[in-house]
Design a protein around this motif. Structure first.
Motif, PDB file in Angstrom:
ATOM      1  N   SER A   3       0.823  -1.207   0.000  1.00 23.81           N
ATOM      2  CA  SER A   3       0.000   0.000   0.000  1.00 23.81           C
ATOM      3  C   SER A   3       0.857   1.258   0.000  1.00 23.81           C
ATOM      4  N   THR A   4       2.172   1.109   0.100  1.00 24.17           N
ATOM      5  CA  THR A   4       3.025   2.297   0.060  1.00 24.17           C
ATOM      6  C   THR A   4       3.108   2.882  -1.344  1.00 24.17           C
ATOM      7  N   TYR A   5       2.693   2.147  -2.331  1.00 24.29           N
ATOM      8  CA  TYR A   5       2.708   2.618  -3.720  1.00 24.29           C
ATOM      9  C   TYR A   5       1.284   2.784  -4.236  1.00 24.29           C
ATOM     10  N   THR A   6       1.109   3.765  -5.095  1.00 23.56           N
ATOM     11  CA  THR A   6      -0.148   3.952  -5.806  1.00 23.56           C
ATOM     12  C   THR A   6       0.179   4.035  -7.293  1.00 23.56           C
ATOM     13  N   ARG A   7      -0.581   3.313  -8.082  1.00 27.11           N
ATOM     14  CA  ARG A   7      -0.378   3.313  -9.527  1.00 27.11           C
ATOM     15  C   ARG A   7      -1.000   4.580 -10.118  1.00 27.11           C
ATOM     16  N   TYR A   8      -0.260   5.242 -11.010  1.00 24.91           N
ATOM     17  CA  TYR A   8      -0.719   6.491 -11.623  1.00 24.91           C
ATOM     18  C   TYR A   8      -0.718   6.390 -13.143  1.00 24.91           C
ATOM     19  N   LEU A   9      -1.626   7.145 -13.722  1.00 25.03           N
ATOM     20  CA  LEU A   9      -1.682   7.350 -15.166  1.00 25.03           C
ATOM     21  C   LEU A   9      -1.597   8.854 -15.389  1.00 25.03           C
ATOM     22  N   VAL A  10      -0.688   9.271 -16.260  1.00 22.33           N
ATOM     23  CA  VAL A  10      -0.496  10.686 -16.583  1.00 22.33           C
ATOM     24  C   VAL A  10      -0.646  10.845 -18.088  1.00 22.33           C
ATOM     25  N   CYS A  11      -1.521  11.755 -18.507  1.00 18.78           N
ATOM     26  CA  CYS A  11      -1.770  12.033 -19.923  1.00 18.78           C
ATOM     27  C   CYS A  11      -1.668  13.537 -20.120  1.00 18.78           C
ATOM     28  N   TYR A  12      -0.996  13.961 -21.170  1.00 20.08           N
ATOM     29  CA  TYR A  12      -0.842  15.399 -21.358  1.00 20.08           C
ATOM     30  C   TYR A  12      -0.853  15.794 -22.818  1.00 20.08           C
ATOM     31  N   ASP A  13      -1.134  17.081 -23.037  1.00 20.17           N
ATOM     32  CA  ASP A  13      -1.097  17.711 -24.352  1.00 20.17           C
ATOM     33  C   ASP A  13      -0.346  19.026 -24.160  1.00 20.17           C
ATOM     34  N   ASP A  29      12.049  10.629 -14.518  1.00 20.86           N
ATOM     35  CA  ASP A  29      12.847  10.735 -13.295  1.00 20.86           C
ATOM     36  C   ASP A  29      12.059  10.269 -12.068  1.00 20.86           C
ATOM     37  N   LEU A  30      10.743  10.427 -12.098  1.00 19.65           N
ATOM     38  CA  LEU A  30       9.895   9.937 -11.008  1.00 19.65           C
ATOM     39  C   LEU A  30       9.711   8.420 -11.054  1.00 19.65           C
ATOM     40  N   GLY A  31      10.114   7.794 -12.162  1.00 19.22           N
ATOM     41  CA  GLY A  31       9.971   6.347 -12.310  1.00 19.22           C
ATOM     42  C   GLY A  31       8.790   5.930 -13.161  1.00 19.22           C
ATOM     43  N   LEU A  32       8.082   6.898 -13.739  1.00 21.73           N
ATOM     44  CA  LEU A  32       6.971   6.559 -14.631  1.00 21.73           C
ATOM     45  C   LEU A  32       7.524   6.171 -15.998  1.00 21.73           C
ATOM     46  N   ILE A  33       6.811   5.316 -16.699  1.00 23.84           N
ATOM     47  CA  ILE A  33       7.267   4.876 -18.016  1.00 23.84           C
ATOM     48  C   ILE A  33       6.231   5.271 -19.071  1.00 23.84           C
ATOM     49  N   PRO A  34       6.699   5.555 -20.284  1.00 28.49           N
ATOM     50  CA  PRO A  34       5.756   5.938 -21.338  1.00 28.49           C
ATOM     51  C   PRO A  34       5.003   4.734 -21.886  1.00 28.49           C
ATOM     52  N   ILE A  35       3.692   4.899 -22.020  1.00 29.41           N
ATOM     53  CA  ILE A  35       2.868   3.921 -22.732  1.00 29.41           C
ATOM     54  C   ILE A  35       2.730   4.398 -24.173  1.00 29.41           C
ATOM     55  N   GLN A  36       2.548   5.685 -24.325  1.00 31.02           N
ATOM     56  CA  GLN A  36       2.532   6.366 -25.615  1.00 31.02           C
ATOM     57  C   GLN A  36       3.372   7.623 -25.436  1.00 31.02           C
ATOM     58  N   LYS A  37       3.499   8.431 -26.491  1.00 27.31           N
ATOM     59  CA  LYS A  37       4.352   9.616 -26.391  1.00 27.31           C
ATOM     60  C   LYS A  37       3.907  10.574 -25.292  1.00 27.31           C
ATOM     61  N   SER A  38       2.632  10.682 -25.031  1.00 28.15           N
ATOM     62  CA  SER A  38       2.153  11.622 -24.017  1.00 28.15           C
ATOM     63  C   SER A  38       1.308  10.949 -22.942  1.00 28.15           C
ATOM     64  N   VAL A  39       1.572   9.661 -22.715  1.00 28.61           N
ATOM     65  CA  VAL A  39       0.861   8.910 -21.676  1.00 28.61           C
ATOM     66  C   VAL A  39       1.900   8.118 -20.883  1.00 28.61           C
ATOM     67  N   PHE A  40       1.929   8.355 -19.566  1.00 22.18           N
ATOM     68  CA  PHE A  40       2.885   7.683 -18.699  1.00 22.18           C
ATOM     69  C   PHE A  40       2.148   6.894 -17.629  1.00 22.18           C
ATOM     70  N   TYR A  41       2.834   5.872 -17.081  1.00 22.51           N
ATOM     71  CA  TYR A  41       2.212   4.909 -16.171  1.00 22.51           C
ATOM     72  C   TYR A  41       3.256   4.449 -15.167  1.00 22.51           C
ATOM     73  N   GLN A  87       3.156  -5.885 -26.559  1.00 20.32           N
ATOM     74  CA  GLN A  87       4.532  -6.076 -26.090  1.00 20.32           C
ATOM     75  C   GLN A  87       4.868  -5.227 -24.862  1.00 20.32           C
ATOM     76  N   PHE A  88       3.877  -4.521 -24.311  1.00 24.16           N
ATOM     77  CA  PHE A  88       4.116  -3.651 -23.162  1.00 24.16           C
ATOM     78  C   PHE A  88       4.651  -4.463 -21.986  1.00 24.16           C
ATOM     79  N   THR A  89       5.707  -3.960 -21.366  1.00 29.10           N
ATOM     80  CA  THR A  89       6.251  -4.605 -20.173  1.00 29.10           C
ATOM     81  C   THR A  89       6.336  -3.586 -19.052  1.00 29.10           C
ATOM     82  N   TYR A  90       6.121  -4.053 -17.858  1.00 31.83           N
ATOM     83  CA  TYR A  90       6.212  -3.198 -16.679  1.00 31.83           C
ATOM     84  C   TYR A  90       6.663  -4.030 -15.500  1.00 31.83           C
TER      85      TYR A  90
END
Length: 99
Positions: A3-13, A29-41, A87-90
């Motif tokens: 529970s110390t971690y929470t999964r996040y989705l970030v989308c931007y334009d 740098d926060l450890g999020l990875i790109p799913i698409q060019k402007s979507v991180f997880y 092929q997405f890996t996490y």
């Protein structure tokens, strides 16, 4: 997953190329990875999620840019089931690893 971690989705334009690159680098740098060019997880600890909010408000302009960031329950398997992402890996953080 602890529970110390929470999964996040970030989308931007973000129109400005330089600002967009700088913001994407900050997300990585926060450890999020790109799913698409402007979507991180990824998984964030509470201090990292607060930093995500601070970085977003500091780096982006509400009059020019758009950004969504929120906790989600989206699993890597659900992402792989989507179009073009088979092929997405996490690798979630190791909650048992001592820092």
């Amino acid at each position: 997953m602890s529970s110390t971690y929470t999964r996040y989705l970030v989308c931007y334009d973000i129109a400005d190329n330089r600002k967009r690159k700088k913001y994407a680098d900050a997300l990585k740098d926060l450890g999020l990875i790109p799913i698409q060019k402007s979507v991180f997880y990824g998984d964030l600890k509470p201090p990292e999620s607060r930093l995500l909010s601070e970085i977003t408000w500091d780096m982006l302009d509400a009059d020019e840019d758009k950004c969504l960031w929120f906790p989600c329950h989206l699993s890597p398997d659900r992402i792989r089931a989507c179009l073009g992402l088979s092929q997405f890996t996490y690798d979630p953080p190791d909650c048992n690893k001592l820092i």
